[in-house]
Every structure is written in structure tokens, then in C-alpha cells.
Write a protein that holds these residues in place. Structure first.
Motif, PDB file in Angstrom:
ATOM      1  N   ALA A 141       0.826  -1.200   0.000  1.00 13.78           N
ATOM      2  CA  ALA A 141       0.000   0.000   0.000  1.00 13.78           C
ATOM      3  C   ALA A 141       0.869   1.262   0.000  1.00 13.78           C
ATOM      4  O   ALA A 141       0.571   2.247  -0.692  1.00 13.78           O
ATOM      5  CB  ALA A 141      -0.922  -0.010   1.216  1.00 13.78           C
ATOM      6  N   MET A 142       1.960   1.258   0.751  1.00  8.49           N
ATOM      7  CA  MET A 142       2.860   2.409   0.795  1.00  8.49           C
ATOM      8  C   MET A 142       3.541   2.640  -0.554  1.00  8.49           C
ATOM      9  O   MET A 142       3.877   3.781  -0.910  1.00  8.49           O
ATOM     10  CB  MET A 142       3.911   2.219   1.886  1.00  8.49           C
ATOM     11  N   ALA A 143       3.741   1.564  -1.327  1.00  9.05           N
ATOM     12  CA  ALA A 143       4.319   1.717  -2.658  1.00  9.05           C
ATOM     13  C   ALA A 143       3.417   2.568  -3.534  1.00  9.05           C
ATOM     14  O   ALA A 143       3.898   3.355  -4.365  1.00  9.05           O
ATOM     15  CB  ALA A 143       4.546   0.349  -3.296  1.00  9.05           C
ATOM     16  N   LYS A 144       2.109   2.433  -3.344  1.00 12.72           N
ATOM     17  CA  LYS A 144       1.159   3.245  -4.106  1.00 12.72           C
ATOM     18  C   LYS A 144       1.271   4.722  -3.726  1.00 12.72           C
ATOM     19  O   LYS A 144       0.850   5.600  -4.484  1.00 12.72           O
ATOM     20  CB  LYS A 144      -0.269   2.760  -3.857  1.00 12.72           C
ATOM     21  N   GLU A 145       1.840   4.971  -2.550  1.00 16.17           N
ATOM     22  CA  GLU A 145       1.992   6.341  -2.064  1.00 16.17           C
ATOM     23  C   GLU A 145       3.422   6.853  -2.232  1.00 16.17           C
ATOM     24  O   GLU A 145       3.794   7.877  -1.665  1.00 16.17           O
ATOM     25  CB  GLU A 145       1.580   6.405  -0.594  1.00 16.17           C
ATOM     26  N   GLY A 146       4.226   6.117  -3.001  1.00 13.16           N
ATOM     27  CA  GLY A 146       5.543   6.625  -3.354  1.00 13.16           C
ATOM     28  C   GLY A 146       6.738   5.927  -2.738  1.00 13.16           C
ATOM     29  O   GLY A 146       7.885   6.282  -3.052  1.00 13.16           O
ATOM     30  N   LEU A 147       6.539   4.939  -1.864  1.00  8.99           N
ATOM     31  CA  LEU A 147       7.671   4.248  -1.257  1.00  8.99           C
ATOM     32  C   LEU A 147       8.365   3.361  -2.287  1.00  8.99           C
ATOM     33  O   LEU A 147       7.732   2.533  -2.938  1.00  8.99           O
ATOM     34  CB  LEU A 147       7.212   3.390  -0.075  1.00  8.99           C
ATOM     35  N   ASN A 148       9.672   3.531  -2.421  1.00  4.24           N
ATOM     36  CA  ASN A 148      10.451   2.660  -3.306  1.00  4.24           C
ATOM     37  C   ASN A 148      10.744   1.363  -2.567  1.00  4.24           C
ATOM     38  O   ASN A 148      11.758   1.247  -1.880  1.00  4.24           O
ATOM     39  CB  ASN A 148      11.771   3.345  -3.700  1.00  4.24           C
ATOM     40  N   VAL A 149       9.865   0.412  -2.707  1.00  8.44           N
ATOM     41  CA  VAL A 149      10.016  -0.846  -1.972  1.00  8.44           C
ATOM     42  C   VAL A 149       9.920  -2.026  -2.924  1.00  8.44           C
ATOM     43  O   VAL A 149       9.114  -2.014  -3.867  1.00  8.44           O
ATOM     44  CB  VAL A 149       8.951  -0.975  -0.852  1.00  8.44           C
ATOM     45  N   ILE A 150      10.768  -3.007  -2.690  1.00  9.87           N
ATOM     46  CA  ILE A 150      10.713  -4.287  -3.400  1.00  9.87           C
ATOM     47  C   ILE A 150      10.520  -5.366  -2.346  1.00  9.87           C
ATOM     48  O   ILE A 150      11.253  -5.418  -1.357  1.00  9.87           O
ATOM     49  CB  ILE A 150      12.008  -4.568  -4.193  1.00  9.87           C
ATOM     50  N   ARG A 151       9.518  -6.202  -2.551  1.00 14.24           N
ATOM     51  CA  ARG A 151       9.187  -7.234  -1.564  1.00 14.24           C
ATOM     52  C   ARG A 151       9.666  -8.597  -2.053  1.00 14.24           C
ATOM     53  O   ARG A 151       9.256  -9.052  -3.118  1.00 14.24           O
ATOM     54  CB  ARG A 151       7.680  -7.259  -1.325  1.00 14.24           C
ATOM     55  N   MET A 152      10.548  -9.206  -1.279  1.00  7.56           N
ATOM     56  CA  MET A 152      11.093 -10.522  -1.611  1.00  7.56           C
ATOM     57  C   MET A 152      10.399 -11.582  -0.762  1.00  7.56           C
ATOM     58  O   MET A 152      10.255 -11.406   0.452  1.00  7.56           O
ATOM     59  CB  MET A 152      12.596 -10.553  -1.345  1.00  7.56           C
ATOM     60  N   ARG A 220       7.716   0.060  -8.323  1.00 11.94           N
ATOM     61  CA  ARG A 220       7.558   0.131  -6.871  1.00 11.94           C
ATOM     62  C   ARG A 220       6.545  -0.911  -6.408  1.00 11.94           C
ATOM     63  O   ARG A 220       5.480  -1.060  -6.996  1.00 11.94           O
ATOM     64  CB  ARG A 220       7.069   1.514  -6.457  1.00 11.94           C
ATOM     65  N   GLY A 221       6.901  -1.606  -5.333  1.00 11.05           N
ATOM     66  CA  GLY A 221       6.002  -2.623  -4.796  1.00 11.05           C
ATOM     67  C   GLY A 221       6.177  -3.993  -5.412  1.00 11.05           C
ATOM     68  O   GLY A 221       5.465  -4.939  -5.030  1.00 11.05           O
ATOM     69  N   THR A 222       7.100  -4.142  -6.352  1.00  5.66           N
ATOM     70  CA  THR A 222       7.338  -5.433  -7.002  1.00  5.66           C
ATOM     71  C   THR A 222       7.537  -6.543  -5.963  1.00  5.66           C
ATOM     72  O   THR A 222       8.192  -6.344  -4.941  1.00  5.66           O
ATOM     73  CB  THR A 222       8.573  -5.369  -7.918  1.00  5.66           C
ATOM     74  N   ILE A 223       6.966  -7.701  -6.252  1.00  2.00           N
ATOM     75  CA  ILE A 223       7.106  -8.886  -5.408  1.00  2.00           C
ATOM     76  C   ILE A 223       7.890  -9.926  -6.191  1.00  2.00           C
ATOM     77  O   ILE A 223       7.607 -10.169  -7.371  1.00  2.00           O
ATOM     78  CB  ILE A 223       5.736  -9.466  -5.021  1.00  2.00           C
ATOM     79  N   LEU A 224       8.868 -10.547  -5.553  1.00  2.00           N
ATOM     80  CA  LEU A 224       9.657 -11.581  -6.206  1.00  2.00           C
ATOM     81  C   LEU A 224       9.767 -12.805  -5.299  1.00  2.00           C
ATOM     82  O   LEU A 224      10.268 -12.713  -4.179  1.00  2.00           O
ATOM     83  CB  LEU A 224      11.064 -11.071  -6.534  1.00  2.00           C
ATOM     84  N   ASN A 225       9.288 -13.943  -5.795  1.00  2.12           N
ATOM     85  CA  ASN A 225       9.526 -15.210  -5.112  1.00  2.12           C
ATOM     86  C   ASN A 225      10.971 -15.625  -5.331  1.00  2.12           C
ATOM     87  O   ASN A 225      11.546 -15.400  -6.401  1.00  2.12           O
ATOM     88  CB  ASN A 225       8.638 -16.318  -5.687  1.00  2.12           C
ATOM     89  N   LEU A 226      11.555 -16.254  -4.313  1.00  2.00           N
ATOM     90  CA  LEU A 226      12.871 -16.873  -4.444  1.00  2.00           C
ATOM     91  C   LEU A 226      12.734 -18.338  -4.066  1.00  2.00           C
ATOM     92  O   LEU A 226      12.425 -18.659  -2.917  1.00  2.00           O
ATOM     93  CB  LEU A 226      13.899 -16.194  -3.529  1.00  2.00           C
ATOM     94  N   CYS A 227      12.930 -19.214  -5.028  1.00  2.00           N
ATOM     95  CA  CYS A 227      12.847 -20.652  -4.769  1.00  2.00           C
ATOM     96  C   CYS A 227      13.569 -21.388  -5.880  1.00  2.00           C
ATOM     97  O   CYS A 227      13.898 -20.816  -6.923  1.00  2.00           O
ATOM     98  CB  CYS A 227      11.384 -21.109  -4.680  1.00  2.00           C
ATOM     99  N   SER A 228      13.816 -22.664  -5.649  1.00  5.99           N
ATOM    100  CA  SER A 228      14.524 -23.467  -6.648  1.00  5.99           C
ATOM    101  C   SER A 228      13.569 -24.153  -7.612  1.00  5.99           C
ATOM    102  O   SER A 228      13.967 -24.574  -8.691  1.00  5.99           O
ATOM    103  CB  SER A 228      15.367 -24.530  -5.942  1.00  5.99           C
ATOM    104  N   GLY A 229      12.306 -24.283  -7.210  1.00  8.69           N
ATOM    105  CA  GLY A 229      11.343 -25.017  -8.013  1.00  8.69           C
ATOM    106  C   GLY A 229      11.367 -26.511  -7.746  1.00  8.69           C
ATOM    107  O   GLY A 229      10.635 -27.280  -8.376  1.00  8.69           O
TER     108      GLY A 229
END
Length: 307
Positions: A141-152, A220-229
Motif C-alpha cells: 500500500a505504501m508503494a502506491k503512495e511513493g515508497l520505493n520498496v521491493i518485496r522478496m 515500486r512494490g514489485t514482489i519476487l519469489n525466491l525458490c529453486s522449483g
């Protein structure tokens, strides 16, 4: 780069600092922030250092610890995260906040039996996962308000130096103590049938650093999974560690190690991290286990000398 790492004295933080020194020797790792539950202290610290980036690792990361003291977990994992994010937005608005969330937040969504992508709903099944999911959503939600955040959202990651509160070092520690003659040949275990996607912590740290290099091109707000599969049963990890050590031992089911809401299988999809970062796990799994076992042997030797 001037990088603030919260929780840098923790398991992941120690490995992250090593990887950062190796990959970015000219970067400056800023002194760790104060207790993130203290909003004023966090704000003062970030106002003073104005980092180029903040990698937010500080958390109550043990499911058991969060269950035993949920108020503390909420204060650290949700409110502490908000203190860091708000201060970064106020004093270093051009800086990137990398939030170490968790795949645990997907919870019961794993029961669908399909590899989860970043679009899968969050359905946490324990206090730890709930606190991290709440922070994850709040930062979105804060990303929509301008926070430069990447969620891993990393899946289970392990490596040398991890606490025995976690399953792989818990096995390795017991096996090492048996190998050193410091405990009877019995290994106490919980649910061996659960299947998880495990990563080496050093691969996870490399992904975090890859994000810092790629951040300007990420939304901003991008979500990235980290896994091997690839999923592994807990039983297979125990078998591999026993094979590495060469010991023989009885396996004892310990009810205190059984979780009340254990997900049978957790599968993930890291296609987005591969395509946007060029990231993929590089450390072979047996090397990870061997490194953990060698570290456990050193700890067992130290324990034996102190007896």
C-alpha cells in the motif's frame, strides 16, 4: 552505495555482509539501526545516515518464537517494519527499501498443490507468517503512495551459522554431537513427511544484491519469489546428512517438534526473479548440507571442549 542493513547481526545478515563485501567492495555498510520497535530512534538514525538503500532483514524469524510471544512478533515484524519504511520515505525517498518477506505468508494457498506465483493469495497459517504478511501488504500500500520498496518472498533458506531452531541445523547439530560422542545415537525429529523448497542462504543474499542493481527498472512494490522449483522431503534431508556424516542412529519422533499447522507440500515459482534479475540458485544442495554439517562439527567440538 551506502547501504543500511537492519538485522545485520543475524543469520542472513552475516552472510549478506560477506556477499556484499565480495561483490561490492566499494560499498559502505552502515551501522545497524537501533531497536526497530522504537520509532523515534529509527527515524533519528535514518535521518542522520540517509542511505542509498535499506535491506530490511530484522525480524522475529522463528515460527516457535513468534508463537510463544505473539505481541513481540507483531511489534517487530509489522510495526518495526513500518517504522523503517516511513523513515526511509521521509528522509531517503530516492532510496530503495528491500523487504525480506517470506513464502510462509502463502500458507494454506499451498494446499492447492500448484507452484505459487507472486499473484497467489496470502493465507498465513501461523503467527510468524501473519506478521510478515501484514507487513508485506502494508508496504504494498505504501508503494502506491511513493515508497520505493521491493518485496522478496524467499522460501526456506539455510546454511552454516543458522540457529538450531530451524530444521536442517537441528538435524546437523544432533548428528555432529553423535559423531563426536557427545550424545547417544538418537536423532529427535518432528514431521519428516513435509516437503519444502530449500535454498542456500548465500543464493538468497545474491538475489537481494541483484535487486539493488536492478531496482531503478523495477516497479515500486514489485514482489519476487525466491525458490529453486524443487521440493525435498524433510526425511530426505535427514538421510542426506546421515550419509554425509557416516553415523548410525535411531530416529525418534518428538511430539514437541511437531507443528500444529504444518503444510504438507510448499511449491513455488521463481520465473519472475529469473527473468527480471537473471537470478537462479547456484550452490549445489549437497554442498549446502556439507557446509552446515562441517559448521555443526566445529560447534560440537567447541561444546565438547567446554564440558
Amino acid at each position: 552505495m551506502r547501504i543500511l542493513v537492519t538485522g545485520q547481526r543475524g543469520f542472513v545478515g552475516q552472510h549478506l555482509k560477506d556477499r556484499m563485501k565480495a561483490r561490492f567492495p566499494q560499498s559502505e555498510i552502515l551501522s545497524s539501526s537501533p531497536d526497530i520497535r522504537d520509532a523515534e530512534a529509527v527515524d533519528t538514525a535514518i535521518a542522520a545516515c540517509k542511505p542509498d538503500h535499506c535491506i530490511h532483514l530484522a525480524a522475529i524469524s522463528s515460527i516457535g518464537d513468534a508463537r510463544q510471544d505473539p505481541n513481540h512478533a507483531w511489534q517487530v515484524n509489522l510495526h518495526g517494519t513500518l517504522h523503517v519504511a516511513r523513515s526511509m520515505q521521509r528522509h531517503a525517498p530516492e532510496g530503495t527499501v528491500l523487504f525480506a518477506s517470506t513464502a510462509e505468508a502463502y500458507g494454506s494457498t499451498f494446499q492447492r498443490g500448484l507452484p505459487v506465483t507472486e499473484n497467489a493469495p496470502l493465507a498465513p497459517g501461523n503467527t510468524y507468517a501473519a506478521t510478515k504478511a501484514a507487513a508485506d501488504l502494508a508496504l504494498g500500500a505504501m508503494a502506491k503512495e511513493g515508497l520505493n520498496v521491493i518485496r522478496m518472498r524467499p522460501f526456506n533458506h539455510t546454511g552454516p551459522g543458522q540457529s538450531v531452531d530451524f530444521v536442517v541445523p537441528a538435524f546437523a547439530s544432533q548428528i555432529a554431537h553423535i559423531a563426536k560422542g557427545l550424545q547417544p545415537p538418537e536423532i529427535h525429529v518432528g514431521n519428516l513427511d513435509a516437503q519444502r523448497d530449500f535454498l542456500d542462504v548465500r543464493d538468497v543474499c545474491d538475489a537481494y544484491l541483484d535487486v539493488l542493481m536492478t531496482a531503478p527498472s523495477l516497479e515500486r512494490g514489485t514482489i519476487l519469489n525466491l525458490c529453486s522449483g524443487q521440493t525435498r522431503s524433510i526425511r530426505s534431508i535427514l538421510d542426506d546428512l546421515i550419509a554425509i556424516s557416516g553415523i548410525k542412529a535411531d530416529i525418534i519422533i518428538d511430539p514437541t517438534r511437531l507443528r500444529p499447522s504444518d503444510t504438507p507440500i510448499a511449491r513455488g515459482d521463481a520465473t519472475l526473479a529469473r527473468s527480471t534479475l537473471g537470478w537462479a540458485p547456484r550452490i549445489p544442495w549437497l554442498q549446502t548440507l556439507d557446509d552446515i554439517y562441517r559448521d555443526s562439527l566445529q560447534q560440537a567440538t567447541a561444546n565438547g571442549l567446554s564440558l
